[in-house]
Scaffold this motif. Structure first.
Motif, PDB file in Angstrom:
ATOM      1  N   PRO A   1     -11.430  -4.460   1.871  1.00  0.00           N
ATOM      2  CA  PRO A   1     -11.064  -3.365   2.768  1.00  0.00           C
ATOM      3  C   PRO A   1     -11.117  -2.018   2.047  1.00  0.00           C
ATOM      4  CG  PRO A   1      -9.400  -5.131   2.697  1.00  0.00           C
ATOM      5  CD  PRO A   1     -10.296  -5.305   1.520  1.00  0.00           C
ATOM      6  N   ILE A   2     -11.776  -1.052   2.681  1.00  0.00           N
ATOM      7  CA  ILE A   2     -11.805   0.332   2.202  1.00  0.00           C
ATOM      8  C   ILE A   2     -10.891   1.140   3.118  1.00  0.00           C
ATOM      9  CG2 ILE A   2     -13.241   2.359   1.781  1.00  0.00           C
ATOM     10  CD1 ILE A   2     -15.640   0.495   1.507  1.00  0.00           C
ATOM     11  N   MET A   3      -9.876   1.766   2.564  1.00  0.00           N
ATOM     12  CA  MET A   3      -8.883   2.449   3.378  1.00  0.00           C
ATOM     13  C   MET A   3      -9.452   3.741   3.978  1.00  0.00           C
ATOM     14  SD  MET A   3      -6.600   0.272   3.268  1.00  0.00           S
ATOM     15  CE  MET A   3      -5.488   1.156   4.349  1.00  0.00           C
TER      16      MET A   3
ATOM     17  N   ILE B   1       0.842  -1.187   0.000  1.00  0.00           N
ATOM     18  CA  ILE B   1       0.000   0.000   0.000  1.00  0.00           C
ATOM     19  C   ILE B   1       0.882   1.242   0.000  1.00  0.00           C
ATOM     20  CG2 ILE B   1      -1.818   1.239   1.218  1.00  0.00           C
ATOM     21  CD1 ILE B   1      -2.537  -1.437   2.564  1.00  0.00           C
ATOM     22  N   THR B   2       0.640   2.122  -0.960  1.00  0.00           N
ATOM     23  CA  THR B   2       1.362   3.395  -1.020  1.00  0.00           C
ATOM     24  C   THR B   2       0.462   4.486  -0.464  1.00  0.00           C
ATOM     25  OG1 THR B   2       2.527   2.634  -2.995  1.00  0.00           O
ATOM     26  CG2 THR B   2       2.588   4.992  -2.511  1.00  0.00           C
ATOM     27  N   ILE B   3       0.862   5.062   0.667  1.00  0.00           N
ATOM     28  CA  ILE B   3       0.041   6.075   1.332  1.00  0.00           C
ATOM     29  C   ILE B   3       0.385   7.450   0.770  1.00  0.00           C
ATOM     30  CG2 ILE B   3      -0.686   6.982   3.567  1.00  0.00           C
ATOM     31  CD1 ILE B   3       0.595   4.535   4.850  1.00  0.00           C
ATOM     32  N   PRO B   4      -0.608   8.240   0.351  1.00  0.00           N
ATOM     33  CA  PRO B   4      -0.323   9.612  -0.086  1.00  0.00           C
ATOM     34  C   PRO B   4       0.387  10.390   1.017  1.00  0.00           C
ATOM     35  CG  PRO B   4      -2.582   8.989  -0.610  1.00  0.00           C
ATOM     36  CD  PRO B   4      -2.034   7.893   0.233  1.00  0.00           C
ATOM     37  N   TYR B   5       1.329  11.237   0.620  1.00  0.00           N
ATOM     38  CA  TYR B   5       2.167  11.961   1.590  1.00  0.00           C
ATOM     39  C   TYR B   5       1.321  12.778   2.559  1.00  0.00           C
ATOM     40  CZ  TYR B   5       5.603  15.253   3.444  1.00  0.00           C
ATOM     41  OH  TYR B   5       6.375  16.003   4.276  1.00  0.00           O
ATOM     42  N   LEU B   6       0.353  13.523   2.028  1.00  0.00           N
ATOM     43  CA  LEU B   6      -0.476  14.377   2.877  1.00  0.00           C
ATOM     44  C   LEU B   6      -1.314  13.539   3.846  1.00  0.00           C
ATOM     45  CD1 LEU B   6      -1.389  17.254   3.547  1.00  0.00           C
ATOM     46  CD2 LEU B   6      -3.173  17.018   1.789  1.00  0.00           C
TER      47      LEU B   6
END
Length: 489
Positions: free
Chosen positions: A402-404, A2-7
């Motif tokens: 799963p919905i993040m 999973i790549t999490i957006p920086y913000l």
């Protein structure tokens, strides 16, 4: 991965930091007040100290109304959720006499057997009359009935193995079996996102544990090669045995295991394969036989097959299937078989009957229809969520979606707003997931109608807009596209 957006990562860290800072401040003032008051411990050390229960007191209790919700009906497509109230800011919750009829998107009822069934229920009632609710004994004493013998034979035939042994609890199936199979001088190589029952079972075995990157066969091969070359710690002797442990469908990710590649690597390095099919057996595959059938893997290439009866069969317990020699050894040595009360006879009958329905041995095609329905429902719901802009994990055909959510404030907001609109969902956060990766886990059932799913999508979409969890741009609707084409013409 999973790549999490920086913000998103930044705001999530900030939110947890804020909660932690205020929690520590409140604990500081609490200690001052406790210092002035008399202690009732009388020389005893507190059972829970400082950070040991900090997360529960300062984070979990604030949103505990989103968890452990009691129900007062069978966990079918719709069920009754008991309302609770709190008069002390969520520290304690009291049940009321009011119930709310909700659409069920949280229960593991993949094939719809958790409610009354025209074939299963009458047979379960008859078994209850004949055998009563419990054997009140272990399997090796007086706890083995004709139903238990029939169940083990039925399970072995269903999964395609020579023999099987059943247990009364799915969690114990992993946590009790691994210490029996592995020990000092053995090596367990476990997927980094394996279930807690596998983690605890591996730790309790005394074997050396190594972890490979989630569902990454190339990294598995690298770990295997390095460990075989190095051997046991300090002595560098060859490992007594090596076992690779993976899941069929990962319960928090909804992803299918890359089983063909993993089996190929294990064959190459002569390592045993332990496959946990808790969420895949009965739910995927043309005839419901799990990921082996779905991905075209011969069950003879999987040394130990584990599964549970709570997801697709509307019952309880778990099983281990393998060679006759392996199963016989487990029956002689496994504590869960020797010392635990055997699975309830009505629960055993429910499993037998549901397997017969799946295989069409009840004289109908309902089993095939259920399998087609769960696949259709899962793929429809997943694709619609993705079109709306939600970040949805998992693969096609998987009933787990799963919905993040990420941010801790969005966990209770999403859960409470869905419940307010009569849709019951399960939210999952740390420690069940990594700190940054909180999510809502949707479980789809064959019992859901298309109308149920459309209603759920409408609710989730509106709540998603309200809470702000649509991390991707939504796809334009077909009608809008057609209207734009007319304007262009």
């Amino acid at each position: 991965m999973i790549t999490i957006p920086y913000l998103t990562a930044l705001t999530t860290y900030f939110s947890y930091g804020l909660l932690f800072a205020f929690g520590q401040l409140r604990d500081f003032f609490r200690k001052i007040l406790d210092w002035w008051s008399k202690s009732n411990l009388q020389g005893y050390a507190p059972i829970c100290l400082g950070l040991e229960d900090f997360y529960i007191r300062r984070l979990y209790l604030r949103i505990q109304d989103c968890f452990n919700r009691p129900i007062s009906s069978s966990p079918d497509a719709w069920f009754d959720v008991v309302e609770r109230i709190s008069n002390d800011n969520n520290k304690t919750l009291k049940r009321t006499t009011r119930v709310t009829r909700c659409l069920n998107l949280g229960s593991y009822n993949y094939l719809g057997f958790a409610a009354a069934d025209e074939y299963c229920t009458p047979r379960v009632i008859e078994s209850l009359k004949q055998f009563y609710p419990s054997t009140c004994s272990t399997r090796v004493d007086g706890g083995t009935t004709t139903l238990h013998a029939e169940l083990e034979e039925c399970v072995a035939n269903f999964v395609g193995k020579p023999a099987a042994v059943v247990f009364g609890m799915g969690y114990v199936t992993n946590s009790a079996i691994l210490p029996v199979l592995m020990g000092k001088g053995s090596l367990i190589i476990s997927d980094s996102l394996n279930h807690n029952s596998i983690v605890n079972g591996a730790r309790g075995s005394g074997a050396t544990i190594r972890v490979f990157q989630h569902n990454t066969p190339s990294h598995l091969e690298k770990v295997l090669r390095e460990q075989i070359a190095e051997g046991q710690p300090r002595t560098h002797r060859p490992w007594k045995k090596i076992m690779v442990v993976v899941e069929g469908i990962y319960s928090m990710e909804g992803e299918l295991c890359k089983l063909p590649e993993i089996v190929s690597i294990c064959k190459k390095y002569k390592a045993y394969v332990y496959l946990d099919e808790a969420h895949s057996i009965g739910a995927v595959g043309k005839t419901g036989r799990g990921v082996c059938e779905l991905l075209g893997v011969d069950t003879a290439d999987v040394d130990i097959m584990m599964g549970t009866f709570t997801k697709s069969f509307g019952s309880c317990g778990g099983y281990i299937a393998g060679s006759k020699e392996l199963i016989q050894y487990l029956k002689y040595t496994c504590p869960a078989h020797l010392y635990a009360t055997s699975i309830s006879p009505p629960a055993a009958q429910q499993i037998i009957s549901s397997i017969k329905v799946i295989l069409g041995e009840d004289g109908s095609s309902r089993g095939a229809q259920k399998l087609a329905k769960i696949r259709e429902n899962s793929n429809f719901f997943r694709s619609e969520l993705q079109k709306m802009g939600f970040e949805v994990l998992g693969d096609n055909d998987s009933p787990v979606m799963p919905i993040m959510l990420y941010n801790p404030a969005k966990i209770p907001a999403f859960s409470r707003e869905c419940l307010r609109r009569n849709v019951a969902v399960v939210t999952v956060a740390f420690p069940a997931t990594p700190l940054l990766l909180a999510r809502a886990r949707i479980c789809i059932s064959a019992a859901h109608t298309r109308e149920d799913l459309v209603k759920a999508l409408e609710v989730i979409s509106s709540v998603g807009d309200l809470v702000g969890i649509k991390y991707f741009p939504a796809e334009p609707k077909k009608q809008q596209l057609e209207g734009e084409r007319v304007k262009l013409e």
